[in-house]
Design a protein around this motif. Structure first.
Motif, PDB file in Angstrom:
ATOM      1  N   PHE A 116      88.592   3.530  99.664  1.00  0.00           N
ATOM      2  CA  PHE A 116      87.182   3.158  99.788  1.00  0.00           C
ATOM      3  C   PHE A 116      86.859   1.946  98.925  1.00  0.00           C
ATOM      4  CE2 PHE A 116      84.250   6.455 101.738  1.00  0.00           C
ATOM      5  CZ  PHE A 116      85.192   6.803 102.686  1.00  0.00           C
ATOM      6  N   GLN A 117      86.148   0.997  99.496  1.00  0.00           N
ATOM      7  CA  GLN A 117      85.729  -0.227  98.812  1.00  0.00           C
ATOM      8  C   GLN A 117      84.237  -0.415  99.071  1.00  0.00           C
ATOM      9  OE1 GLN A 117      87.542  -1.970  96.731  1.00  0.00           O
ATOM     10  NE2 GLN A 117      89.342  -0.685  97.049  1.00  0.00           N
ATOM     11  N   PRO A 118      83.609  -1.366  98.349  1.00  0.00           N
ATOM     12  CA  PRO A 118      82.150  -1.521  98.481  1.00  0.00           C
ATOM     13  C   PRO A 118      81.658  -1.608  99.923  1.00  0.00           C
ATOM     14  CG  PRO A 118      82.957  -2.898  96.711  1.00  0.00           C
ATOM     15  CD  PRO A 118      84.161  -2.246  97.317  1.00  0.00           C
ATOM     16  N   GLN A 119      82.348  -2.393 100.763  1.00  0.00           N
ATOM     17  CA  GLN A 119      81.851  -2.516 102.134  1.00  0.00           C
ATOM     18  C   GLN A 119      82.126  -1.271 102.979  1.00  0.00           C
ATOM     19  OE1 GLN A 119      83.811  -6.427 102.191  1.00  0.00           O
ATOM     20  NE2 GLN A 119      82.141  -7.016 103.562  1.00  0.00           N
ATOM     21  N   THR A 120      83.061  -0.428 102.523  1.00  0.00           N
ATOM     22  CA  THR A 120      83.267   0.851 103.212  1.00  0.00           C
ATOM     23  C   THR A 120      82.032   1.714 103.000  1.00  0.00           C
ATOM     24  OG1 THR A 120      85.556   0.667 102.429  1.00  0.00           O
ATOM     25  CG2 THR A 120      84.948   2.705 103.562  1.00  0.00           C
ATOM     26  N   LEU A 121      81.561   1.723 101.758  1.00  0.00           N
ATOM     27  CA  LEU A 121      80.368   2.511 101.432  1.00  0.00           C
ATOM     28  C   LEU A 121      79.140   1.962 102.150  1.00  0.00           C
ATOM     29  CD1 LEU A 121      81.096   2.912  97.630  1.00  0.00           C
ATOM     30  CD2 LEU A 121      81.144   4.723  99.360  1.00  0.00           C
ATOM     31  N   GLU A 122      79.062   0.638 102.189  1.00  0.00           N
ATOM     32  CA  GLU A 122      77.941   0.002 102.881  1.00  0.00           C
ATOM     33  C   GLU A 122      77.949   0.391 104.372  1.00  0.00           C
ATOM     34  OE1 GLU A 122      77.544  -4.312 102.050  1.00  0.00           O
ATOM     35  OE2 GLU A 122      77.243  -4.461 104.220  1.00  0.00           O
ATOM     36  N   ALA A 123      79.151   0.359 104.977  1.00  0.00           N
ATOM     37  CA  ALA A 123      79.268   0.721 106.395  1.00  0.00           C
ATOM     38  C   ALA A 123      78.848   2.167 106.616  1.00  0.00           C
ATOM     39  CB  ALA A 123      80.701   0.508 106.874  1.00  0.00           C
TER      40      ALA A 123
END
Ligand code: GDP
Length: 362
Positions: A116-123
């Motif tokens: 998990f990375q920042p844009q995964t969480l954003e998605a």
């Protein structure tokens, strides 16, 4: 009341679900789309796969050829899957339909090594807010040290071909992703353990590089759509078309055009349209409906070929006068036998919705 009999439904009134791909940068969104497109082209050499404007249609028979035993076409009456070609969060959030997401279903790509990375969480946040059903593609399984590649193989076959050390290493990464999903409030599991995809997110191990797990990914998308979204896919296919602008583009010989994803009805080459503009709705007449020409013919002809009509779900380029103010994400509606003022009012209301959402997102 009894369930409607599937055989009595007119299959032509069921449209293709629209699929979006999301995920952190470099986790493999583009590669996955390329792989699916590539496999579909090889399997459908006679041209069964159609390249649309801004989207790729993978018909059911091609899904079934790629997925092998995992998809029996007799079990489905949805016509296939339509992938939006531009992956990413920006296109997902700007592309809307009637207040919801344009995409009916999504694939969230997560690199198994990177997790998990920042844009995964954003998605995930975007998917949650738009209530879009999704599955997780746990990508790059071929990078597990010692991986034994089995090109284009379903996941269970390639799993069996790995050593215990390799498969338990992959399992560790997969369970970490499942744990992360749970931390975000999504109950998730490896897709073959999921009974109810409405309650649980299925995780599909894949490699966009080797094609491993791609049969499973297509099978799960197809199954999920058929099982839970069939009613939403029922459209009045002959009715006036409704769509969303993907992109506004200058096109030599055609002036300003709008690349549009049609999600309901039909648009014809002689239709009147109402298109969302930066200021007011634009009322215009279709000058030409354009689709990409097959590669082989491009050398001698224009890149586009004119068609008389297109039905949902499809990606189409529309040439028409007065489109300079049209904007990405705006609604497109065919007027045909309807009252023009009523259609304009609908488009105005949809534009107001978009303005509110944009303000909320800051
Ligand atoms: P995007 O930013 O999410 O669209 O990611 P890309 O599709 O551009 O992929 C980023 C990098 O990862 C590229 O160098 C790809 O070749 C590589 N890549 C993507 N999927 C895989 C995979 O399944 N296995 C391996 N080994 N590399 C991959």
């Amino acid at each position: 009341m009894s369930e409607p009999d599937a055989d009595t439904l007119d299959p032509t009134s069921l449209r293709t679900p629209i699929v979006a791909v999301l995920g952190h940068v470099d986790h493999g969104k583009t590669s996955l789309l390329d792989k699916i497109r590539g496999s579909a082209v090889i399997e459908g050499e006679a041209g069964a796969i159609t390249q649309h404007i801004g989207a790729t249609a993978v018909p059911l028979d091609i899904v079934s050829t790629i997925a092998g035993d995992l998809v029996n076409p007799d079990d489905f009456d949805l016509p296939g899957l339509l992938f939006i070609d531009t992956p990413g969060h920006h296109s997902f959030t700007t592309l809307r339909s009637r207040g919801g997401a344009l995409a009916d279903i999504a694939i969230l790509v997560v690199d198994v090594n990177d997790g998990f990375q920042p844009q995964t969480l954003e998605a995930l946040d975007i998917l949650k807010r738009s209530e879009t059903p999704f599955i997780v593609a746990a990508n790059k399984i071929d990078t597990v040290p010692g991986w034994n590649v089995n090109e284009d193989s379903p996941i269970n076959a390639t799993y069996e071909a790995q050593s215990d050390r390799v498969s338990s290493r992959l399992d560790e990464s997969l369970y970490e992703i499942i744990g992360n999903l749970s931390d975000e409030g999504f109950s998730a599991d490896l897709y073959w353990r999921v009974q109810n995809f409405q309650r649980n997110v299925g995780v599909v191990p894949v490699s966009a590089m080797t094609g491993e797990g791609v049969p499973d990914l297509l099978a799960v998308m197809m199954g999920l759509s058929q099982r839970y979204m069939k009613e939403e896919m029922e459209i009045d296919v002959a009715g006036p078309g409704v769509g969303t602008v993907l992109e506004v583009k200058e096109e030599k010989g055609f002036g300003t055009t709008i690349d549009t994803v049609l999600y309901d009805g039909t648009v014809r080459a002689d239709d009147q349209l109402v298109v969302g503009g930066q200021n007011d709705p634009i009322v215009t007449d279709v000058r030409a409906l354009l689709q990409p020409r097959p590669l082989a013919e491009i050398r001698t002809e224009s890149r586009f070929e004119k068609v008389d009509e297109v039905s949902a779900a499809a990606g189409i380029k529309v040439a028409a006068p007065d489109l300079a103010d049209a904007m990405a994400g705006a609604p497109v509606r065919v007027v045909r036998n309807r009252d023009l003022a009523e259609v304009v009012t609908e488009v105005e209301a949809e534009l107001a919705d978009i303005a509110v959402d944009t303000a909320e997102q800051g």
